[in-house]
Design an enzyme around this catalytic site. Sequence first.
Site, mmCIF file in Angstrom:
data_model
loop_
_atom_site.group_PDB
_atom_site.id
_atom_site.type_symbol
_atom_site.label_atom_id
_atom_site.label_comp_id
_atom_site.label_asym_id
_atom_site.label_seq_id
_atom_site.Cartn_x
_atom_site.Cartn_y
_atom_site.Cartn_z
ATOM 1 N N ASP A 57 23.671 66.986 47.341
ATOM 2 C CA ASP A 57 23.325 67.386 45.972
ATOM 3 C C ASP A 57 24.343 66.932 44.935
ATOM 4 O OD1 ASP A 57 25.439 69.098 46.639
ATOM 5 O OD2 ASP A 57 24.692 70.637 45.251
ATOM 6 N N ASP B 34 25.141 67.952 53.554
ATOM 7 C CA ASP B 34 26.290 68.482 52.819
ATOM 8 C C ASP B 34 26.203 70.009 52.820
ATOM 9 O OD1 ASP B 34 28.482 68.501 50.843
ATOM 10 O OD2 ASP B 34 26.913 69.186 49.478
ATOM 11 N N CYS C 275 5.699 37.732 45.023
ATOM 12 C CA CYS C 275 6.521 37.467 43.833
ATOM 13 C C CYS C 275 8.003 37.576 44.177
ATOM 14 C CB CYS C 275 6.173 38.455 42.729
ATOM 15 S SG CYS C 275 4.499 38.296 42.070
ATOM 16 N N CYS D 160 3.972 41.641 43.340
ATOM 17 C CA CYS D 160 3.650 41.754 44.754
ATOM 18 C C CYS D 160 4.832 41.262 45.574
ATOM 19 C CB CYS D 160 2.400 40.942 45.095
ATOM 20 S SG CYS D 160 2.587 39.164 44.855
ATOM 21 N N ASP E 215 28.108 62.769 47.301
ATOM 22 C CA ASP E 215 27.182 62.439 48.385
ATOM 23 C C ASP E 215 26.487 61.091 48.187
ATOM 24 O OD1 ASP E 215 27.594 64.982 49.636
ATOM 25 O OD2 ASP E 215 26.246 65.881 48.164
#
Length: 635
Positions: free
Chosen positions: A521, A424, A16, A13, A525
Site C-alpha cells: 500500500d 506488506d 502496431c 493492436c 512497496d
Amino acid sequence: MEKKTIAVTGMACAGCAANVERILGRLDGVSQANVNFAARTALVEYDPKTVTLKIMKEEVEKGGYGLVIDEDESVEAIERTAYGRLVKRGVTSWVLAFMTMSISMGWLHVGNDIAANQIMLVISLFNIAYCGRLFYANAWKQLRHGSANMDTLVAMSTAISFAFSVFNTFWGDAYWGSRGMGNHTYYDASVMIITFVLTGRILEERAKKITASAIRALMGLAPKTAHLVNGDEVVDVPISTLERGDIIEIRSGEKVPVDGIVTSGEAYIDESMITGEPTPALRNNGYKVYAGTIVKQGNLRFCAREVGAGTMLAQIIKTVQEAQGSKAPVQRVVDKIALVFVPVVLGISVLTFVLWYAVGGGDMLPRAVLSAVSVLVIACPCALGLATPTALMVGIGKAARQNILIKDAAALEDIRKIDALVIDKTGTLTVPNKDVDFTKADGLSLDERETLKPHAREAMEALQREGIEVYMMSGDKDEAARYWADKAGIRHYRSKVMPQDKEDMVRRLQSEGKHVAMVGDGINDTQALAAADVSIAMGKGTDIAMDVAQVTLMGTDLRRIPDAIKLSRSTVAMIRQNLFWAFIYNVVCIPLAAGLPYAFGMHWQITPMFASALMAFSSISVVLNSLRLNLIHNA
C-alpha cells in the site's frame, strides 16, 4: 549507451507495437527496442552520439505512430483527445450503419433500387471519409513502409466493397445483366466493418488503464530546491546542483532532497514511503535520511551521500519504468502472429481472385471479384479484436462491483496462476491506531500501536488452503513482525526490511519457479510491486502504489484477493472461448468465402453480403458470450 522509456501514441493492436518496435530497432545507434502495447511504452537502449530522440520520433511518425519525447507534452491529454475523437466517430458510424442496414434490409422504403443504392453510396462515402479516415491514413503510411496491420485490412475490405458497389450502382445492371447474373451492392458491408472495428477499439481503450502517471508522481516526491550550508550561510539552490559531500539543512514540514547521513540536529521523519511504517522515526547524528521523506518535527543537517540518479527514490523510479516497459514472452508470440495475419489474409484474397480467373477467364471475372471481396470482408478481424476487450469489460465491471479494481489486462491471466504471495504488513495487514502519539510510541504495546484488519486472517488462511505460500514483509523489529505474522496465520515472515529487500524476496521466489503476487500500500512497496508477476495495492494506500499496481482492492477487506483469483479464472476462460470461436470463424469461413465448396461440386459460396452478416454475427456472438460472465455466480 542509454536506456529510456518513451510513451508511444497511435497504437491500435499488437501488430502496431511490433511495427513500432521494428522501426526503432532498425535505426543506427539503437541496440534494443522493446515496445509494450499494454503499457504503450517503448524501452529503448541507444547510443545518443549516433541517434537522438528527435530522430526516433520522426521515423516513428512516418510509420503512423507517435513518440512523446517532450516533457511539456501531456500523454494523458493526447490520449484523452484521441479517445474523444474515437468515441465520436464510433457513435456516428453506428448511426450511419443503422441507416444503411434499414435501407438494404428493406426496413426503410426510399423508392426504387437505384435511389436506395445512391443514398447508401452517400452514407457509405461519408462513413469512410469521416469515421474510417484514420484506417485509410494509417494503411497508407504502412504501405509506404512496406508493412501492414489491421488498418490495412479494414481499409482494403471497405474500399473494395465500396468501389465494387459504386460500379454496380451505375453500371451493374448492364454489365452483369448481359451475362445473366444478378446485381448486388455491398455498402452495408463497408459501413458495418468500420462500425464494428471502431466499437472494438473503443472497448479496448476503456479496458486498458495506463500507469504512466505513477512515474511522474514519484518524480514529484523530491523537492525542487534544497537549503545548502555554505560556511555560515544557508542558501537555496536547485537540487540538480547538489554534489556528494554537500551539507544540507532540512526543516520541519519539508522533504529531504537527496540521500545522506545526519551530521547535527534531530528530527522525526516520516519514512513511510521507504519503510511503510506510518510512525515518524527519530533521526539524529549518524542516521541515514532518504530523498522524498518528510520532516514532521525538528530540524537537522546532513551530508549528501547519493544525489541525482543515485538516490533510493531515483532507483525506485528506474525500476518501475523498466518493469512497466518490459514485455512478457507470450506477448512476443502474439506480436509475430499479428504481423503475419494481415499479409496472409491479403495473400488469400489475391490468390482467390487469380485462381477463379485462371479457371474461367473473363466469364469468371464476377465470381473472382466477389470471392476476393468476400475473403477480405469475412476475414476482417472484428471478432478477434472484440474477443478480449469485451470479456475484459464485463470482467472488470463485475470486479468493480466486488470492490476489485483491475487495471492491467495481463493481470487477469496471471492472478489465477499465483502460487506465492508477498504481503506488506503495515497498512496492508494492519492499521495504526489513530490516537497514538508518535513521540511516545516506543512505550506502547504492539496492540496499542498497529490493529489487524478485519478478515485478514480469514483471507490469509483461504489463500494458503489454495496452496499459495504467503510471506509477510515488515520494517518492524523481529519480535513485532513475528507477533503480527502469528496473528494473521502466516508462517513465513521477514523483519527489518527495506524496499530493496521486498523486491529481492519477489525475485528470489521467481527464481525458484514461482508465480509471485505482491500486495502493498505504500511507496516503499512500488519496487516489489513492479517486479512481481501480479501487483496488488490497497485502496486506502498511496496513489503511487495504486498507479503501479495491476489490481487495487478498494477498501480494507483482504478477502477480495481470493475473490480476484476466482474472477481471473472465469474471465480467462471466457477470453479463451471468445478467441477460440473467433479463430474457428476465420478458419471455417475464409475457405467458404473463397469458393472452396465449388471444388466439391457444391455451387454455393459466401457472398460479400452474407460475409458482412456473418462478420457482424461473429462480433455480436463474442459480446453476448462475454456478457455471460455476469450470470456466473461468485465468479
